[in-house]
Design a protein around this motif. Structure first.
Motif, PDB file in Angstrom:
ATOM      1  N   LYS A 357      40.758  38.719  37.154  1.00  0.00           N
ATOM      2  CA  LYS A 357      39.673  38.532  38.114  1.00  0.00           C
ATOM      3  C   LYS A 357      39.638  39.761  39.028  1.00  0.00           C
ATOM      4  O   LYS A 357      40.486  40.642  38.931  1.00  0.00           O
ATOM      5  CB  LYS A 357      39.925  37.257  38.937  1.00  0.00           C
ATOM      6  CG  LYS A 357      39.989  35.994  38.085  1.00  0.00           C
ATOM      7  CD  LYS A 357      38.604  35.588  37.577  1.00  0.00           C
ATOM      8  CE  LYS A 357      38.613  34.343  36.723  1.00  0.00           C
ATOM      9  NZ  LYS A 357      39.046  34.517  35.349  1.00  0.00           N
ATOM     10  N   ALA A 358      38.669  39.762  39.948  1.00  0.00           N
ATOM     11  CA  ALA A 358      38.416  40.957  40.760  1.00  0.00           C
ATOM     12  C   ALA A 358      39.684  41.532  41.416  1.00  0.00           C
ATOM     13  O   ALA A 358      39.900  42.741  41.395  1.00  0.00           O
ATOM     14  CB  ALA A 358      37.378  40.634  41.821  1.00  0.00           C
ATOM     15  N   GLU A 359      40.538  40.646  41.958  1.00  0.00           N
ATOM     16  CA  GLU A 359      41.680  41.187  42.708  1.00  0.00           C
ATOM     17  C   GLU A 359      42.673  41.912  41.787  1.00  0.00           C
ATOM     18  O   GLU A 359      43.408  42.790  42.228  1.00  0.00           O
ATOM     19  CB  GLU A 359      42.372  40.093  43.548  1.00  0.00           C
ATOM     20  CG  GLU A 359      42.942  38.926  42.800  1.00  0.00           C
ATOM     21  CD  GLU A 359      41.907  37.824  42.504  1.00  0.00           C
ATOM     22  OE1 GLU A 359      40.686  38.089  42.599  1.00  0.00           O
ATOM     23  OE2 GLU A 359      42.331  36.710  42.148  1.00  0.00           O
ATOM     24  N   GLU A 360      42.678  41.537  40.521  1.00  0.00           N
ATOM     25  CA  GLU A 360      43.565  42.239  39.582  1.00  0.00           C
ATOM     26  C   GLU A 360      42.871  43.462  38.984  1.00  0.00           C
ATOM     27  O   GLU A 360      43.520  44.429  38.590  1.00  0.00           O
ATOM     28  CB  GLU A 360      43.969  41.286  38.442  1.00  0.00           C
ATOM     29  CG  GLU A 360      44.863  40.157  38.915  1.00  0.00           C
ATOM     30  CD  GLU A 360      44.581  38.851  38.205  1.00  0.00           C
ATOM     31  OE1 GLU A 360      43.397  38.571  37.905  1.00  0.00           O
ATOM     32  OE2 GLU A 360      45.543  38.116  37.964  1.00  0.00           O
ATOM     33  N   ARG A 362      40.457  45.383  40.516  1.00  0.00           N
ATOM     34  CA  ARG A 362      40.164  46.437  41.498  1.00  0.00           C
ATOM     35  C   ARG A 362      41.221  47.558  41.505  1.00  0.00           C
ATOM     36  O   ARG A 362      40.854  48.737  41.468  1.00  0.00           O
ATOM     37  CB  ARG A 362      40.030  45.792  42.886  1.00  0.00           C
ATOM     38  CG  ARG A 362      39.669  46.752  43.971  1.00  0.00           C
ATOM     39  CD  ARG A 362      39.273  45.993  45.245  1.00  0.00           C
ATOM     40  NE  ARG A 362      38.959  46.922  46.304  1.00  0.00           N
ATOM     41  CZ  ARG A 362      39.761  47.173  47.329  1.00  0.00           C
ATOM     42  NH1 ARG A 362      40.918  46.549  47.443  1.00  0.00           N
ATOM     43  NH2 ARG A 362      39.414  48.051  48.239  1.00  0.00           N
ATOM     44  N   PRO A 363      42.530  47.235  41.526  1.00  0.00           N
ATOM     45  CA  PRO A 363      43.513  48.323  41.563  1.00  0.00           C
ATOM     46  C   PRO A 363      43.515  49.206  40.302  1.00  0.00           C
ATOM     47  O   PRO A 363      44.084  50.294  40.312  1.00  0.00           O
ATOM     48  CB  PRO A 363      44.859  47.588  41.674  1.00  0.00           C
ATOM     49  CG  PRO A 363      44.542  46.173  41.988  1.00  0.00           C
ATOM     50  CD  PRO A 363      43.153  45.906  41.565  1.00  0.00           C
ATOM     51  N   TRP A 368      36.260  51.627  42.063  1.00  0.00           N
ATOM     52  CA  TRP A 368      35.790  50.236  42.142  1.00  0.00           C
ATOM     53  C   TRP A 368      34.872  50.018  43.352  1.00  0.00           C
ATOM     54  O   TRP A 368      33.772  49.488  43.239  1.00  0.00           O
ATOM     55  CB  TRP A 368      37.008  49.318  42.213  1.00  0.00           C
ATOM     56  CG  TRP A 368      36.712  47.860  42.196  1.00  0.00           C
ATOM     57  CD1 TRP A 368      36.587  47.042  43.294  1.00  0.00           C
ATOM     58  CD2 TRP A 368      36.531  47.023  41.042  1.00  0.00           C
ATOM     59  NE1 TRP A 368      36.341  45.750  42.879  1.00  0.00           N
ATOM     60  CE2 TRP A 368      36.305  45.709  41.516  1.00  0.00           C
ATOM     61  CE3 TRP A 368      36.546  47.258  39.679  1.00  0.00           C
ATOM     62  CZ2 TRP A 368      36.085  44.634  40.658  1.00  0.00           C
ATOM     63  CZ3 TRP A 368      36.328  46.178  38.819  1.00  0.00           C
ATOM     64  CH2 TRP A 368      36.095  44.891  39.311  1.00  0.00           C
ATOM     65  N   ASP A 369      35.349  50.436  44.519  1.00  0.00           N
ATOM     66  CA  ASP A 369      34.582  50.175  45.742  1.00  0.00           C
ATOM     67  C   ASP A 369      33.244  50.921  45.730  1.00  0.00           C
ATOM     68  O   ASP A 369      32.233  50.390  46.184  1.00  0.00           O
ATOM     69  CB  ASP A 369      35.394  50.566  46.983  1.00  0.00           C
ATOM     70  CG  ASP A 369      36.582  49.628  47.164  1.00  0.00           C
ATOM     71  OD1 ASP A 369      36.594  48.540  46.540  1.00  0.00           O
ATOM     72  OD2 ASP A 369      37.516  49.989  47.895  1.00  0.00           O
ATOM     73  N   GLU A 391      32.860  36.463  39.802  1.00  0.00           N
ATOM     74  CA  GLU A 391      34.330  36.324  39.712  1.00  0.00           C
ATOM     75  C   GLU A 391      35.008  37.652  39.397  1.00  0.00           C
ATOM     76  O   GLU A 391      35.999  38.013  40.005  1.00  0.00           O
ATOM     77  CB  GLU A 391      34.704  35.371  38.570  1.00  0.00           C
ATOM     78  CG  GLU A 391      34.761  33.930  38.936  1.00  0.00           C
ATOM     79  CD  GLU A 391      35.122  33.084  37.713  1.00  0.00           C
ATOM     80  OE1 GLU A 391      35.872  33.554  36.841  1.00  0.00           O
ATOM     81  OE2 GLU A 391      34.611  31.967  37.640  1.00  0.00           O
ATOM     82  N   GLY A 394      34.170  40.194  42.248  1.00  0.00           N
ATOM     83  CA  GLY A 394      34.593  39.775  43.591  1.00  0.00           C
ATOM     84  C   GLY A 394      33.471  39.907  44.606  1.00  0.00           C
ATOM     85  O   GLY A 394      33.708  40.348  45.733  1.00  0.00           O
TER      86      GLY A 394
END
Ligand SMILES: Cc1cc2nc3c(=O)[nH]c(=O)nc-3n(C[C@H](O)[C@H](O)[C@H](O)COP(=O)(O)OP(=O)(O)OC[C@H]3O[C@@H](n4cnc5c(N)ncnc54)[C@H](O)[C@@H]3O)c2cc1C
Lengths: 395, 126
Positions: A357-360, A362-363, A368-369, A391, A394
């Motif tokens: 999901k997004a939190e995994e 993004r890094p 990404w941002d 999802e 994010g």
């Protein structure tokens, strides 16, 4: 309600509220404007070959079968403008008639071009980028209903966001791609043992324009697949037994016919980590999974690119794919292998199975941002978002 | 050489079982059930195999081509079309061919390092 929509492998089913089939850019613009007025959502379907719910919607599903064909080509620059719904096979044929060719294709040719770009579809070849690496310009209808035009020369950062954009930045209505002069290719397949393959891996990757291999988990044999411009690359491998020889235009001999349906998970890992990651997965499959898994694993190489969400962003990569018959259970297998990919810094193929999901995610993506910022600017109302995109992005 | 077709068009075996474990270098020492099909006719043989299990529906048809006047050996472990069969379960098979063929069934069990090998004729049905 429209008819039920089913993806290629059959693992994804949903019923959209309505299916629209626009035949030009203006019709797409009107659809987006109407959706905005009515506060409805739109998802864009390619050929339905992705096996995650990127196109899932209970509202408006847009198909692009009527937006198909070559618009124009420039003989000098070899740049070609096409409509987004053209299939890879069709573009291959249309290009050869003009003496041109794409630099590579994936393993099959039945995706639509915009659909293939949407998830970063790739073939194999250490010096060859993925398919959206060809994209040098585009027109699209964004989430505000505006027609936008971008080129590599004038908008390099926007183009890098658009290259692999999951249908989240807008609806491509025209794609300009960089092609090459068409050449005849030779494609050969060989059979050998996995240990022999790994001993010769560097040479196979570096001395052939396109090289990949399949490993068969129930017998430790591999199929080596080499494809090179005529007269180039390795031939007559002394360490493997030749099982196939073909010659022709790339679009004719590279893609394969896949009638037997499967589900698949594929990760891109840094090039140098490829062999170790593969060996760890091989050990795991033999120890734990081959009671139920006989499908091969697929090992490829891809050159780095700049796409913000490209799995090959700024790193030469190896992709490893695990497959399972679509009628058999795949989740236990894929869920067990996924942590190995992740331990090697793997980035999932956006169109195949994965659980992040997004939190995994993004890094894994330095840009990404920036991608999310552009998404917000292009589609502030989220007209192109569905639950799944929310999802994984994010937002 | 005689043109006489040798064999039958329909065969069966009932003692299918491929151990999950194997020891030794693969593919030579992988635990397996192997079918060997001899086609002495002048025509290519299309072999259709249906597999039966103690639990669950039959699976098939697995299609194998055996060229005219050739023999072909294959491990049942390796078949994936229409689907892979699980290792470590009892199964049986019916083999049908468009031309007469001879079918032999070989079991190799390397679950422990002392190799066990057993070959038998499949049962002719016509
Ligand atoms: C048998 C098989 C073999 C495969 N082989 C490979 C392979 O070798 N290499 C590889 O990398 N992948 C491979 N894939 C995966 C496949 O290439 C991707 O899933 C691809 O995205 C599918 O393209 P599609 O046309 O079906 O698009 P879809 O899956 O329908 O859509 C993909 C994405 O593109 C977006 N999109 C579509 N059209 C537009 C548009 N006009 N504007 C904006 N966004 C749009 C969609 O909204 C969606 O987010 C394979 C898949 C299958 C089933």
């Amino acid at each position: 309600m429209a008819e039920e929509w089913v993806n290629w492998s059959g693992s994804l089913r949903f019923t959209p509220g309505v299916v629209e089939r626009p035949n030009n850019e203006e019709a797409v613009r009107q659809l987006v404007t109407q959706a905005l007025e009515q506060k409805k959502k739109i998802r864009i379907a390619g050929a339905g070959h992705s096996s995650v719910p990127l196109v899932k919607t209970d509202q408006i599903l847009v198909e692009q079968g009527k937006m198909n064909g070559v618009i124009a080509h420039d003989e000098e620059t070899r740049r070609v403008k096409v409509l987004p719904g053209i299939h890879i096979a069709e573009i291959g044929e249309a290009l050869v008639r003009r003496g041109l060719s794409m630099h590579n294709t994936g393993d099959v040719d039945f995706q639509r071009l915009a659909g293939a770009f949407g998830t970063g579809t790739h073939g194999s070849g250490i010096k060859l980028q993925n398919l959206p690496g060809m994209l040098t310009g585009c027109r699209l209808v964004d989430g505000r209903g505006r027609i936008r035009e971008f080129t590599q020369e004038n908008n390099p950062e926007m183009m890098n966001a658009l290259r692999v954009s999951l249908g989240a930045l807008g609806f491509f209505t025209e794609l300009t791609i960089q092609t090459e002069t068409a050449r005849k290719f030779t494609r050969e397949e060989y059979c050998t043992h996995i240990d022999t393959c790994m001993e010769h891996l560097d040479e196979l990757i570096n001395k052939n324009m396109m090289f990949d291999f399949y490993w068969y988990p129930r017998n430790d044999l591999v199929k080596l697949r080499l494809c090179n411009p005529e007269g180039e690359g390795m031939n007559k491998l002394s360490f493997a037994h030749k099982i196939k020889h073909e010659e022709g235009w790339l679009y004719q001999i590279l893609p394969r016919d896949r009638k037997l349906k499967f589900d698949e998970m594929e990760y891109a890992i840094p090039y140098e980590a490829g062999p170790a990651c593969f060996q760890e997965i091989r050990k795991r499959v033999k120890e734990k999974h081959r009671q139920y898994v006989a499908w091969r694993l697929f090992y490829r190489t891809i050159a780095a690119d700049e796409g913000y969400l490209s799995p090959f962003h700024k790193r030469d990569s190896v992709t490893i794919a695990v497959l399972q018959n679509n009628v058999l259970e795949h989740e236990r297998y894929f869920n067990d292998i996924e942590p190995i990919f992740r331990a090697y810094g793997g980035r999932p193929h956006w169109g195949k199975k994965f659980s992040l999901k997004a939190e995994e995610l993004r890094p894994l993506y330095p840009k990404w941002d920036e991608f999310l910022q552009i998404r917000k600017e292009m589609d502030p109302e989220g007209v192109f978002l569905n639950e799944y995109l929310k999802e994984i992005l994010g937002v | 050489m005689s043109n006489k077709a040798v064999g039958m068009k329909k065969w069966a075996f009932s003692d299918g079982y491929i151990p999950v474990q194997s020891t030794g270098h693969e593919p030579d020492f992988v635990s397996s059930d192997k079918l060997s099909v001899l086609n002495t006719t002048k025509e290519d043989a299309t072999i259709n195999i249906t597999l039966y299990f103690t639990d669950g529906e039959p699976v098939g048809e697995f299609k194998i081509e055996v060229k005219a006047e050739r023999v072909r050996k294959f491990r049942i472990n390796d078949l994936i079309d229409p689907q892979a069969i699980p290792l470590g379960v009892a199964y049986a098979g019916v083999i049908e061919s468009n031309v007469p063929v001879v079918v032999q069934f070989t079991k190799q069990n390397t679950a422990q390092s002392k190799l066990a090998l057993m070959g038998t004729m499949a049962f002719p049905l016509d």
